[in-house]
Design a protein around this motif. Structure first.
Motif: not given
Lengths: 526, 148
Positions: B55, B74, B77-78, B81, B90-91, B93-95, B97
């Motif tokens: 990461l 959430e 994260e924003i 970001r 973010t990484q 959360v992105h995974v 998603c």
């Protein structure tokens, strides 16, 4: 092993050259990685909705999470990072290491080359675009026509014909999705004003069949291009390669990496290594055609002279992605029956003197939504909602800059046998602002802060390292027939021989030129 | 575009993370973003994806305890970001998603099969307001938890 002709590489240029020389049964030396078979069949969205494919997760995400590449590493286009498309760039870092700062190259050692992942855009250069070359349109037209007849190219005789060349031999254009239909309708309503401002919009020229052609079926609008290689309706050079192998028109030797050549009395020795065993191999020929892709062809030329000092020019098409929003399509339904790789083209040509700027307009339906989820400036739940309700309203304007030789943009062979690549990113913004203003007049919203300037190297349109010149006598240039300066029997057939790089996908011209150079190389054997 | 550059010892340690903690993390993130526990195979896939990659080194603070405690990921994260698009939360959360998007049961979260201009517009408007609130909250969380 001895042949009349050896061709290095089996990508777009190599296969085109081989096809032109098949009467001589050339030896094609290639590393030649192949894809794993895909289980995907049917429409992508039906599969995703119903989970109909047994290996759906492996095909979309990958058993090694290949699709998550961009979460952890430098950006790769959605197509290149898909699990079944990994073969396209497999082994590149090990086979041809690069040291660079800011230039993000992609190289392919796959059978068929980078074209395995192309969008199949095939565009003729115009006379204006060939102005910097020592050849003209007359030299290429017969080959453009032959390729059109062989490949099966779909497109239209529309407002872009002055920029894309004659529409003879074209199949009807690929069907448009709802987003692209809306854009084209608006453009046509305001055509006079748009053309007056220098903007022209029309259908792309694609190697995608809309009618059956030479045993290949018409495209089925399954939207699988981002995940499944080898759709027979979408032309890739691998199809020509396989045809020639099956008909024994070429001798194809796979698993071989060509490293250098040396001319001897009456011929050329080609030195390679077996990529599996490391064993050194040598081949002899009377004519050598280099078509390993600009970067690797240039490397072979430098290595053949043990030259770690010379800097060779490098051309690339800088790219900008400009999201455009059609507010009236917010919340529109998914359009599942699409060709996701290119919907429309646009050309900005405000006057006859300035070189036209080509753009492609994509709907962004075909890729995974997670690929661009975090481009939305929203919290995650909002970004997922935006992916759902905004995606049908978005088009991506893919703007291609031309390039010309510049002292700061070069490649060089290092003593460690790496390619050093230096390419300075250029300032951008003026053209993007102009495009946003023009598309705003068509009802599309956009913002400069949402434009993405892709890193140098992202176009994969590398060119110009061994450029054709009128004389072809300067070191590391080629003459108008592709013969490498200082050699008798070595020819450069890929885009390394390009003299300039206009704002246009160069694949079709590279293929036509490769055929032309191969023709000449063959005639020198007579 | 920013490129992930995980830093030395921390990056090395991340790849040996406890699989049970990773699966619990998948559940926490899934509850926050999609509601309910993650399907069992998504938990396993999440574990495999995170354990197999290093990461980003930003932020330097360890986010796992915060995620386990149920902090509003959430919002966090924003806010992270906005500071750096390449960050470890973010990484994660992105995974998640990516993993859920590939599943049929999540299809209608990511795809609109029926047209509705009004629903789309209202949904996006509400999420814009919600995201602004999350951003403010996220900045506050960064401050009080000394994340950055």
């Amino acid at each position: 092993m001895s042949s009349d002709v050896i061709i290095v590489g089996a990508g777009a240029a190599g296969t085109s050259a081989a096809a032109q020389l098949r009467a001589r049964r050339p030896l094609v030396l290639d590393v030649g990685y192949r894809p794993e078979p895909s289980s995907l069949s049917g429409n992508l969205f039906d599969l995703r909705r119903h989970g109909g494919a047994p290996m759906l997760f492996e095909e979309l995400i990958g058993s090694k999470f290949e699709s998550l590449h961009n979460v952890f590493h430098a950006y790769l286009t959605p197509k290149l990072k898909a699990p079944r498309m990994q073969f396209v760039t497999r082994g590149a870092a090990a086979l041809s290491p690069v040291c660079t700062d800011g230039f993000e190259p992609a190289m392919s050692f796959a059978a068929g080359g980078l074209a395995n992942a192309w969008g199949a855009g095939l565009y003729r250069f115009t006379a204006q675009e060939l102005a910097g070359f020592p050849i003209g349109l007359d030299d290429l037209e017969p080959y453009y026509d032959a390729l059109t007849a062989k490949i099966g190219i779909s497109g239209a005789d529309d407002d872009l014909a002055p920029f894309f060349g004659p529409a003879r031999g074209l199949q009807p254009p690929v069907a448009l999705d709802a987003s692209a239909q809306a854009l084209l309708r608006r453009y046509r309503r305001r055509r006079a004003a748009m053309n007056g401002a220098g903007l022209y919009v029309g259908r792309p020229r694609l190697g995608v069949l809309t009618h059956e052609h030479e045993g290949r079926p018409a495209y089925g609008y399954d939207a699988l291009e981002f995940f499944r290689p080898g759709n027979p309706a979408v032309y890739t050079p691998a199809q020509t390669l396989d045809e020639m192998i099956a008909q024994q028109q070429i001798e194809y030797l796979r698993g071989v990496l060509v490293e250098r050549f040396a001319e001897s009395d009456g011929g050329v020795l080609v030195f390679a290594r077996d990529v599996a065993t490391g064993e050194r191999r040598a081949f002899a020929c009377r004519r050598l055609v280099l078509a390993a892709g600009t970067l690797n062809t240039a490397k072979i030329a430098l290595r053949s002279r043990d030259d770690t000092a010379s800097r060779l020019p490098l051309l690339d098409n800088p790219l900008t992605h400009i999201p455009l929003l059609d507010p009236w399509r917010i919340g529109a339904a998914l359009d599942p029956d699409v060709y996701p790789a290119a919907a429309l083209n646009a050309v900005y040509a405000p006057d006859a003197c300035a070189p036209p700027i080509q753009m492609t307009l994509f709907s962004i339906t075909g890729a995974l939504r997670s690929d661009y989820l975090f481009e939305f400036p929203l919290a995650v739940r909002g970004a997922v909602a935006a992916a759902k309700y905004l995606t049908p309203a978005l088009m991506l304007l893919h703007l291609i800059y031309p390039d010309a030789p510049s002292a700061g943009n070069y490649l060089r062979l290092t003593p460690e046998n790496e390619l050093e690549i230096r390419y300075a990113a250029r300032p951008r913004g003026a053209l993007e602002r102009r495009m946003l203003a023009l598309f705003r007049r068509l009802g599309y919203a956009g913002a400069m802060r949402l434009c993405r300037y892709l890193p140098p190297g992202s176009s994969y349109h590398y060119a110009g390292s061994l450029p054709m010149t009128a004389t072809g006598t300067e070191p590391y240039t080629t003459d108008r027939n592709g013969r490498l300066a200082g050699t008798r029997g070595v020819f450069v057939a890929d885009a390394a021989a390009f003299s300039a790089l206009p704002s246009k996908n160069h694949s079709f011209t590279m293929m036509a030129n490769a055929m032309r150079i191969a023709d000449h190389a063959g005639r020198t054997l007579a | 575009m920013h490129i992930a550059t995980p830093t030395g010892a921390r990056a090395a340690g991340l790849s040996q993370r406890d699989p049970y903690r990773l699966r619990a993390e998948a559940n926490q993130l899934h509850r926050a973003l999609f509601g309910g526990d993650a399907p069992t195979d998504v938990q396993a896939q999440y574990e495999g994806a995170i354990a197999g990659h290093a990461l980003a080194g930003f932020p330097s603070a360890d986010l796992s305890p915060l995620i386990e405690r149920g902090v509003d990921v959430e919002a966090l994260e924003i806010a992270l970001r906005r500071i750096n698009p390449v960050n470890a939360l973010t990484q994660r959360v992105h995974v998640l998603c990516y993993l859920v998007e590939a599943r049929p049961e999540y299809f209608d979260r990511f795809m609109a099969e029926r047209a509705s201009f009004a629903r789309g517009l209202v949904t996006l408007a509400l999420h814009s307001l919600r995201s602004a609130h999350k951003l403010v909250k996220g900045r506050w969380l960064i401050r009080i938890h000394h994340v950055v």
